[in-house]
Design an enzyme around this catalytic site. Structure first.
Site, mmCIF file in Angstrom:
data_model
loop_
_atom_site.group_PDB
_atom_site.id
_atom_site.type_symbol
_atom_site.label_atom_id
_atom_site.label_comp_id
_atom_site.label_asym_id
_atom_site.label_seq_id
_atom_site.Cartn_x
_atom_site.Cartn_y
_atom_site.Cartn_z
ATOM 1 N N GLY A 146 0.868 -1.181 0.000
ATOM 2 C CA GLY A 146 0.000 0.000 0.000
ATOM 3 C C GLY A 146 0.900 1.225 0.000
ATOM 4 N N ARG A 147 0.340 2.347 0.430
ATOM 5 C CA ARG A 147 1.107 3.587 0.335
ATOM 6 C C ARG A 147 2.417 3.516 1.137
ATOM 7 N NH1 ARG A 147 -1.771 9.376 0.085
ATOM 8 N NH2 ARG A 147 -3.373 8.086 -0.826
ATOM 9 N N ILE A 148 2.355 2.953 2.346
ATOM 10 C CA ILE A 148 3.568 2.929 3.182
ATOM 11 C C ILE A 148 4.581 1.938 2.614
ATOM 12 C CG2 ILE A 148 4.487 2.436 5.488
ATOM 13 C CD1 ILE A 148 1.694 3.303 6.591
ATOM 14 N N THR B 293 6.181 -2.039 11.301
ATOM 15 C CA THR B 293 5.601 -0.741 11.684
ATOM 16 C C THR B 293 4.103 -0.737 11.351
ATOM 17 O OG1 THR B 293 6.284 0.156 9.535
ATOM 18 C CG2 THR B 293 7.715 0.645 11.413
ATOM 19 N N ARG C 241 0.883 -3.295 12.514
ATOM 20 C CA ARG C 241 0.148 -3.495 13.756
ATOM 21 C C ARG C 241 0.768 -4.706 14.460
ATOM 22 N NH1 ARG C 241 -1.257 0.966 13.683
ATOM 23 N NH2 ARG C 241 -3.361 1.819 13.580
ATOM 24 N N GLU D 159 0.167 -4.388 23.182
ATOM 25 C CA GLU D 159 0.456 -2.993 23.510
ATOM 26 C C GLU D 159 -0.351 -2.492 24.693
ATOM 27 O OE1 GLU D 159 0.564 0.332 20.345
ATOM 28 O OE2 GLU D 159 1.495 -1.432 19.435
ATOM 29 N N HIS E 271 5.513 2.950 19.281
ATOM 30 C CA HIS E 271 4.427 3.274 18.342
ATOM 31 C C HIS E 271 4.476 4.766 17.959
ATOM 32 C CE1 HIS E 271 0.232 1.723 16.960
ATOM 33 N NE2 HIS E 271 0.750 2.571 16.075
ATOM 34 N N ILE E 272 5.628 5.166 17.438
ATOM 35 C CA ILE E 272 5.827 6.588 17.098
ATOM 36 C C ILE E 272 6.134 6.786 15.615
ATOM 37 C CG2 ILE E 272 6.543 7.461 19.361
ATOM 38 C CD1 ILE E 272 9.494 7.034 18.386
ATOM 39 N N ALA E 273 5.841 5.765 14.790
ATOM 40 C CA ALA E 273 6.254 5.863 13.382
ATOM 41 C C ALA E 273 5.654 7.078 12.678
ATOM 42 C CB ALA E 273 5.916 4.584 12.637
HETATM 43 C C1 GLV Z 1 -0.696 4.643 13.576
HETATM 44 O O1 GLV Z 1 -0.377 3.554 13.918
HETATM 45 C C2 GLV Z 1 -1.701 4.879 12.593
HETATM 46 O O2 GLV Z 1 -2.393 3.925 12.204
HETATM 47 O O3 GLV Z 1 -1.873 6.037 12.170
#
Ligand code: GLV
Length: 327
Positions: A156-158, A244, A246, A275, A293-295
């Site tokens: 996907g985009r990421i 990065t 889930r 988490e 969880h700061i990506a």
């Molecule tokens: C962060 O994990 C998001 O889904 O934006």
């Protein structure tokens, strides 16, 4: 119109709503509400829309606490905290912030890859502990990336942004698995001279070949524990795994065993199965890099997410189609 926001978000999003004349209530606690607290808050007024975070579990019970709400707008790219079936049954719109922060998540993914392969966290600890005795030819050897293969699960985009950086920034070969072949990524990153995106029709094939595996799938029933003991065993002993997406996409206890038994070389994680708790043994391992969880945690990304989530609410309440609908 009345809007409830489940936790403080950047002012820009709140201002967009108040500029429209909407009445906005915000949870004043600096923590996620429990489900019971959220239900109680939503029962207080006939809210028209709710702006939620990924830590809020939004299911039929929560929706029924506020039957006037036409939209639950997530301030997040992921939306596994939504029960989409319950929303469809109630004709409630669900949105995410797709398009806000994806490039930042890709950058963070690269941060984890580089931290692992350059052994940055181990080196930092070594220096701070006063262990450095001067240049040593055998000290903390890392892994060169140029010419190696990055395996992407989910383009996907990421995932696609991570792939672009692999080819154009680090001269890596890119292979990928997705449920459907991604023609765009193959066109954008043609496989010339060994570099470029090449499709494999199974996760297994990617795992066997890749030197670094990066996961970019949404969490669904199908992707829960996508990475499990059997699949860790397929990876190269020298390979690194980065997640990065889930946490529950990985069986975290199985990952700890794989790392302890040197089945793979290391892992970089920004998300966790339980988490905020970590699987037993994970934090003790030297070959992992862990971030909280700061990506997508930059001012730019968070402002975009605030704007997008507010815009989704405005659009839906003004009767327009939501750009970021997830159902
Ligand atoms: C962060 O994990 C998001 O889904 O934006």
């Amino acid at each position: 119109m009345k809007i409830y926001i489940t936790r403080q978000i950047p002012d820009v999003g709140i201002k967009m709503l108040t500029d429209k004349g909407f009445e906005v209530d915000i949870n004043s606690e600096d923590r996620p509400l429990t489900k019971e607290e959220l239900i109680e808050a939503l029962r207080k007024k006939p809210y028209d829309g709710v702006l939620t975070l990924l830590t809020d579990q939004i299911d039929g019970e929560v929706m029924d606490a506020c039957p006037t709400a036409k939209i639950f707008a997530n301030y997040a790219i992921g939306f596994n905290n939504f029960n989409t079936e319950d929303a469809k049954k109630r004709n409630v719109m669900l949105t995410n912030t797709h398009g806000g922060g994806a490039d930042r998540v890709a950058e963070h993914t690269w941060g984890l890859i580089l931290a692992l392969t350059c052994r940055i966290v181990e080196g930092d600890k070594y220096m701070r502990n006063g262990e450095y005795q001067g240049w040593d030819p055998m000290l903390l050897h890392g892994t060169k990336l140029a010419g190696k293969t990055l395996g992407i699960i989910g383009t996907g985009r990421i995932g696609a942004d991570v792939a672009h950086r692999a080819k154009n920034g680090f001269m890596m070969n890119v292979i990928y698995y997705d449920i459907v072949r991604n023609e765009k990524i193959e066109k954008d990153l043609p496989a010339q001279a060994g570099f470029g995106a090449t499709f494999y029709s199974t996760v297994e094939e990617v795992l066997k070949i890749a030197d670094v595996v990066s996961i970019h799938v949404p969490l669904t029933e199908d992707t829960h524990h996508l990475m499990n003991e059997t699949r860790f065993n397929l990876m190269k002993k020298t390979a690194y795994l980065v997640n990065t997406s889930r946490g529950p996409v990985l069986d975290e206890n199985a990952l700890v065993s794989a790392l302890q038994n040197k089945i793979i070389a290391g892992a970089g994680l920004d998300v966790y199965e339980f988490e905020p708790t970590l699987a037993k043994g994970l934090a003790e391992l030297p070959n992992v890099v862990l971030t909280p969880h700061i990506a997508s945690a930059t001012d730019e990304a968070r402002l975009d997410m605030a704007r997008l989530s507010a815009q989704n609410i405005i659009d839906v309440l003004e009767g327009k189609p939501a750009v970021n609908s997830v159902i």
